[in-house]
Structure formats: structure tokens, C-alpha cells
Design a protein around this motif. Structure first.
Motif, PDB file in Angstrom:
ATOM      1  N   GLY A 147       0.795  -1.219   0.000  1.00  0.00           N
ATOM      2  CA  GLY A 147       0.000   0.000   0.000  1.00  0.00           C
ATOM      3  C   GLY A 147       0.827   1.268   0.000  1.00  0.00           C
ATOM      4  O   GLY A 147       2.029   1.273  -0.258  1.00  0.00           O
ATOM      5  N   THR A 148       0.154   2.366   0.320  1.00  0.00           N
ATOM      6  CA  THR A 148       0.779   3.680   0.378  1.00  0.00           C
ATOM      7  C   THR A 148       1.386   3.915   1.756  1.00  0.00           C
ATOM      8  O   THR A 148       1.178   3.126   2.685  1.00  0.00           O
ATOM      9  CB  THR A 148      -0.266   4.771   0.114  1.00  0.00           C
ATOM     10  N   GLN A 149       2.102   5.033   1.892  1.00  0.00           N
ATOM     11  CA  GLN A 149       2.665   5.367   3.197  1.00  0.00           C
ATOM     12  C   GLN A 149       1.547   5.600   4.213  1.00  0.00           C
ATOM     13  O   GLN A 149       1.646   5.165   5.373  1.00  0.00           O
ATOM     14  CB  GLN A 149       3.560   6.601   3.106  1.00  0.00           C
ATOM     15  N   GLU A 150       0.484   6.258   3.795  1.00  0.00           N
ATOM     16  CA  GLU A 150      -0.640   6.499   4.699  1.00  0.00           C
ATOM     17  C   GLU A 150      -1.257   5.182   5.172  1.00  0.00           C
ATOM     18  O   GLU A 150      -1.565   5.012   6.359  1.00  0.00           O
ATOM     19  CB  GLU A 150      -1.708   7.339   3.992  1.00  0.00           C
ATOM     20  N   GLN A 151      -1.407   4.246   4.238  1.00  0.00           N
ATOM     21  CA  GLN A 151      -1.956   2.936   4.599  1.00  0.00           C
ATOM     22  C   GLN A 151      -0.989   2.166   5.493  1.00  0.00           C
ATOM     23  O   GLN A 151      -1.415   1.446   6.402  1.00  0.00           O
ATOM     24  CB  GLN A 151      -2.294   2.147   3.334  1.00  0.00           C
ATOM     25  N   ALA A 152       0.306   2.323   5.245  1.00  0.00           N
ATOM     26  CA  ALA A 152       1.307   1.667   6.088  1.00  0.00           C
ATOM     27  C   ALA A 152       1.210   2.169   7.518  1.00  0.00           C
ATOM     28  O   ALA A 152       1.219   1.387   8.477  1.00  0.00           O
ATOM     29  CB  ALA A 152       2.703   1.921   5.530  1.00  0.00           C
ATOM     30  N   GLU A 153       1.097   3.481   7.668  1.00  0.00           N
ATOM     31  CA  GLU A 153       1.024   4.062   9.007  1.00  0.00           C
ATOM     32  C   GLU A 153      -0.271   3.654   9.712  1.00  0.00           C
ATOM     33  O   GLU A 153      -0.284   3.442  10.931  1.00  0.00           O
ATOM     34  CB  GLU A 153       1.162   5.578   8.909  1.00  0.00           C
ATOM     35  N   ARG A 154      -1.347   3.532   8.943  1.00  0.00           N
ATOM     36  CA  ARG A 154      -2.605   3.099   9.558  1.00  0.00           C
ATOM     37  C   ARG A 154      -2.507   1.647  10.025  1.00  0.00           C
ATOM     38  O   ARG A 154      -2.972   1.305  11.111  1.00  0.00           O
ATOM     39  CB  ARG A 154      -3.755   3.266   8.565  1.00  0.00           C
ATOM     40  N   ALA A 155      -1.891   0.795   9.199  1.00  0.00           N
ATOM     41  CA  ALA A 155      -1.706  -0.608   9.581  1.00  0.00           C
ATOM     42  C   ALA A 155      -0.877  -0.719  10.855  1.00  0.00           C
ATOM     43  O   ALA A 155      -1.209  -1.487  11.772  1.00  0.00           O
ATOM     44  CB  ALA A 155      -1.042  -1.379   8.440  1.00  0.00           C
ATOM     45  N   ILE A 156       0.188   0.061  10.927  1.00  0.00           N
ATOM     46  CA  ILE A 156       1.038   0.067  12.125  1.00  0.00           C
ATOM     47  C   ILE A 156       0.237   0.515  13.338  1.00  0.00           C
ATOM     48  O   ILE A 156       0.398  -0.007  14.443  1.00  0.00           O
ATOM     49  CB  ILE A 156       2.269   0.974  11.896  1.00  0.00           C
ATOM     50  N   GLY A 157      -0.672   1.466  13.117  1.00  0.00           N
ATOM     51  CA  GLY A 157      -1.516   1.964  14.195  1.00  0.00           C
ATOM     52  C   GLY A 157      -2.436   0.901  14.778  1.00  0.00           C
ATOM     53  O   GLY A 157      -2.885   1.022  15.926  1.00  0.00           O
ATOM     54  N   TYR A 158      -2.715  -0.145  13.989  1.00  0.00           N
ATOM     55  CA  TYR A 158      -3.538  -1.251  14.478  1.00  0.00           C
ATOM     56  C   TYR A 158      -2.696  -2.353  15.120  1.00  0.00           C
ATOM     57  O   TYR A 158      -3.200  -3.437  15.420  1.00  0.00           O
ATOM     58  CB  TYR A 158      -4.352  -1.848  13.338  1.00  0.00           C
ATOM     59  N   GLY A 159      -1.405  -2.094  15.316  1.00  0.00           N
ATOM     60  CA  GLY A 159      -0.544  -3.075  15.961  1.00  0.00           C
ATOM     61  C   GLY A 159       0.117  -4.047  15.005  1.00  0.00           C
ATOM     62  O   GLY A 159       0.608  -5.089  15.432  1.00  0.00           O
ATOM     63  N   PHE A 170      11.105  -4.237  -6.865  1.00  0.00           N
ATOM     64  CA  PHE A 170      10.567  -3.961  -8.198  1.00  0.00           C
ATOM     65  C   PHE A 170      10.691  -2.469  -8.521  1.00  0.00           C
ATOM     66  O   PHE A 170      10.469  -1.623  -7.652  1.00  0.00           O
ATOM     67  CB  PHE A 170       9.090  -4.350  -8.290  1.00  0.00           C
ATOM     68  N   LYS A 171      10.976  -2.155  -9.784  1.00  0.00           N
ATOM     69  CA  LYS A 171      11.070  -0.757 -10.198  1.00  0.00           C
ATOM     70  C   LYS A 171       9.741  -0.030 -10.026  1.00  0.00           C
ATOM     71  O   LYS A 171       9.714   1.169  -9.754  1.00  0.00           O
ATOM     72  CB  LYS A 171      11.531  -0.673 -11.659  1.00  0.00           C
ATOM     73  N   ASN A 172       8.645  -0.750 -10.209  1.00  0.00           N
ATOM     74  CA  ASN A 172       7.318  -0.146 -10.075  1.00  0.00           C
ATOM     75  C   ASN A 172       6.645  -0.544  -8.771  1.00  0.00           C
ATOM     76  O   ASN A 172       5.429  -0.424  -8.623  1.00  0.00           O
ATOM     77  CB  ASN A 172       6.426  -0.545 -11.257  1.00  0.00           C
ATOM     78  N   GLY A 173       7.424  -1.038  -7.813  1.00  0.00           N
ATOM     79  CA  GLY A 173       6.856  -1.526  -6.566  1.00  0.00           C
ATOM     80  C   GLY A 173       6.340  -0.435  -5.646  1.00  0.00           C
ATOM     81  O   GLY A 173       5.497  -0.665  -4.801  1.00  0.00           O
ATOM     82  N   LYS A 174       6.898   0.787  -5.779  1.00  0.00           N
ATOM     83  CA  LYS A 174       6.464   2.010  -5.095  1.00  0.00           C
ATOM     84  C   LYS A 174       6.776   2.041  -3.596  1.00  0.00           C
ATOM     85  O   LYS A 174       7.100   3.100  -3.060  1.00  0.00           O
ATOM     86  CB  LYS A 174       4.968   2.261  -5.309  1.00  0.00           C
ATOM     87  N   ILE A 175       6.672   0.907  -2.900  1.00  0.00           N
ATOM     88  CA  ILE A 175       6.876   0.975  -1.451  1.00  0.00           C
ATOM     89  C   ILE A 175       8.301   1.371  -1.094  1.00  0.00           C
ATOM     90  O   ILE A 175       8.542   1.942  -0.023  1.00  0.00           O
ATOM     91  CB  ILE A 175       6.502  -0.339  -0.744  1.00  0.00           C
ATOM     92  N   ASP A 176       9.268   1.119  -1.988  1.00  0.00           N
ATOM     93  CA  ASP A 176      10.651   1.492  -1.713  1.00  0.00           C
ATOM     94  C   ASP A 176      10.828   3.010  -1.629  1.00  0.00           C
ATOM     95  O   ASP A 176      11.806   3.501  -1.082  1.00  0.00           O
ATOM     96  CB  ASP A 176      11.583   0.910  -2.780  1.00  0.00           C
ATOM     97  N   GLN A 177       9.838   3.754  -2.156  1.00  0.00           N
ATOM     98  CA  GLN A 177       9.932   5.210  -2.169  1.00  0.00           C
ATOM     99  C   GLN A 177       9.633   5.843  -0.804  1.00  0.00           C
ATOM    100  O   GLN A 177      10.011   6.985  -0.557  1.00  0.00           O
ATOM    101  CB  GLN A 177       8.983   5.778  -3.229  1.00  0.00           C
ATOM    102  N   PHE A 178       8.930   5.117   0.071  1.00  0.00           N
ATOM    103  CA  PHE A 178       8.616   5.707   1.382  1.00  0.00           C
ATOM    104  C   PHE A 178       9.078   4.856   2.564  1.00  0.00           C
ATOM    105  O   PHE A 178       8.971   5.292   3.713  1.00  0.00           O
ATOM    106  CB  PHE A 178       7.107   5.967   1.513  1.00  0.00           C
ATOM    107  N   LEU A 179       9.606   3.661   2.318  1.00  0.00           N
ATOM    108  CA  LEU A 179       9.987   2.796   3.438  1.00  0.00           C
ATOM    109  C   LEU A 179      11.007   3.456   4.362  1.00  0.00           C
ATOM    110  O   LEU A 179      11.000   3.218   5.566  1.00  0.00           O
ATOM    111  CB  LEU A 179      10.542   1.467   2.920  1.00  0.00           C
TER     112      LEU A 179
END
Length: 243
Positions: A147-159, A170-179
Motif C-alpha cells: 500500500g501507500t505510506q498512509e496505509q502503512a502508518e494506519r496498519a502500524i496503528g492497528y498493531g 521492483f522498479k514499479n513496486g512504489k513501497i521502496d519510495q517511502f519505506l
């Protein structure tokens, strides 16, 4: 594949991958999972659950099987999973998937176990269920997070920890851009084998040994050594699974 399973296991062990967490699918897959665990008792750690893509008209029977297996004293499970919502293949059983997901979270809480979440094309629908269970006793891993960074932070918020695998390479994986903005204390490494093999094996069968390639990519992203990434993420997984 069963015909070369031992060879693949030995490659994983040689690469330093010695703990394999095996998710459940449904009752038909359980005997095979039990057989693998019996063959590698020191290396295979089992989960129990009903995968969302296998939530069908008989899901009540399958949930009864999950409850029955979790109650066994001769089997040890380290998580309830994979559970969640998958709307990629079929949207007609959303209500049943969410019901199965919610009831299995309740089972996880009953046994003091983490959950392993499968989510595909269904972040909002998955978060809706998590919202109803948030708080004490809800924790686990958001498997194959894409998912996106916002979704990542929300998931973390649920423990949840974020399960990061081949998509990070992956070049188009996108998550590497905010990890890099996500503290590595919230991350575990995984493969999703036989799917989503990391570069340079993309498109081929994934295997457990390739988790080392994911660790190498995260080392680049965080500016840490592979050893440091391995140490942090291994401890994270131990914390989740109670090992």
C-alpha cells in the motif's frame, strides 16, 4: 514443489534462513502443512486460518475447522492466518470474507495469537474490520504489504508489522519510495514463495532463500548493513510470534 522441497529447504538453511512461517489456506491444505512441519520440526512454524480467497459458501464449516484445530493440544500454531479480504478475484463474497476475517481475529485474541493479514485490492474493507477490533490483543503482520505510506502508518496503528518481500525490489513496486520514513522496528522480511520473487528472479518461482535479497534492498533503503537489517527484522518476527 514437493518434488524438490528438500533441496529448496537446504538452500534456505545455507542462506541463513532457518525459520519458515507457513500460513494456512483451508482444511484441504492442512494435512500437507502438518507433513512439512513434521519433516522439519525445528524450522517450520505453522499458522491456522481460512484464507480469504477460499471463503466460499461453506465458510462456516471451514471456520469450524479452524476453531477445532486451534483447540488441539498436539499442534502448536504461532498465528491465525492468512486471514483478511481479497477483492482481486471475486467481489461477490465481500460480506462473507469480512465476517470470516472478524471471527478469526476473535479466535486469535481468544488464544493470545497474532494475526497474519492477506489484503488485495481491499485496504478500506480490511481496515473496516480492524477498526472494529482495535485495541488490546490485536497485533500481527500485514503480509505482503503493497500500500501507500498512509496505509502503512494506519496498519502500524492497528498493531501490525509490515511484511516486506520481493515487491520492494521492483522498479514499479512504489513501497521502496517511502519505506525509509517507516522505522524498521515495524518491518519483517518475507518471501510469499512461490510468488513475487525479488529481482533478479522476478517472474520466476520464489523461494525462501531469496529473503536475503530483500534484506539487501532494505539495507540500501535504510543505509544499514545487511546484518543490521537481519538482526532488527528477525527480532521483530520473534516478538510477533512469541519465539
Amino acid at each position: 514443489m514437493s518434488q524438490d522441497r528438500d533441496a529448496m529447504m537446504q538452500l534456505a538453511f545455507a542462506a541463513g534462513v532457518t525459520r519458515l512461517f507457513v500460513p494456512a489456506i483451508d482444511s484441504a491444505y492442512a494435512p500437507g502443512m502438518y507433513a512439512v512441519q513434521e519433516q522439519y520440526p525445528d524450522n517450520v512454524f505453522m499458522m491456522m486460518g481460512l484464507h480469504p480467497t477460499h471463503v466460499k459458501e461453506n465458510y462456516e464449516e471451514e471456520l469450524a475447522f479452524v476453531a477445532q484445530e486451534l483447540a488441539r493440544t498436539d499442534k502448536k500454531f504461532y498465528a491465525v492466518g492468512e486471514i483478511g479480504v481479497d477483492l482481486f478475484w471475486d467481489k461477490t463474497l465481500l460480506a462473507q470474507q469480512q465476517d470470516a476475517f472478524s471471527r478469526q481475529i476473535a479466535l486469535a485474541k481468544q488464544y493470545g495469537l497474532p494475526i497474519n493479514i492477506h489484503c488485495r485490492d481491499a485496504f478500506n474493507e480490511t481496515f473496516d474490520v480492524l477498526e472494529s477490533h482495535k485495541g488490546a490483543g490485536l497485533y500481527g503482520i500485514f503480509h505482503c504489504f503493497t500500500g501507500t505510506q498512509e496505509q502503512a502508518e494506519r496498519a502500524i496503528g492497528y498493531g501490525m508489522k509490515l511484511g516486506i518481500g520481493g515487491v520492494a525490489t521492483f522498479k514499479n513496486g512504489k513501497i521502496d519510495q517511502f519505506l525509509k520514513d517507516i522505522d524498521p522496528k515495524h518491518i519483517v522480511l518475507e518471501t510469499d514463495a512461490p510468488y513475487l520473487a525479488p529481482v533478479p528472479h522476478r517472474g520466476k518461482r520464489n523461494e525462501s532463500a531469496y529473503v536475503v535479497l530483500v534484506a539487501q534492498k532494505l539495507a540500501e533503503i535504510y543505509g544499514l548493513s545487511v546484518q543490521e537489517i537481519a538482526q532488527i527484522t528477525t527480532q521483530n518476527s520473534k516478538d510477533v510470534y512469541g519465539i
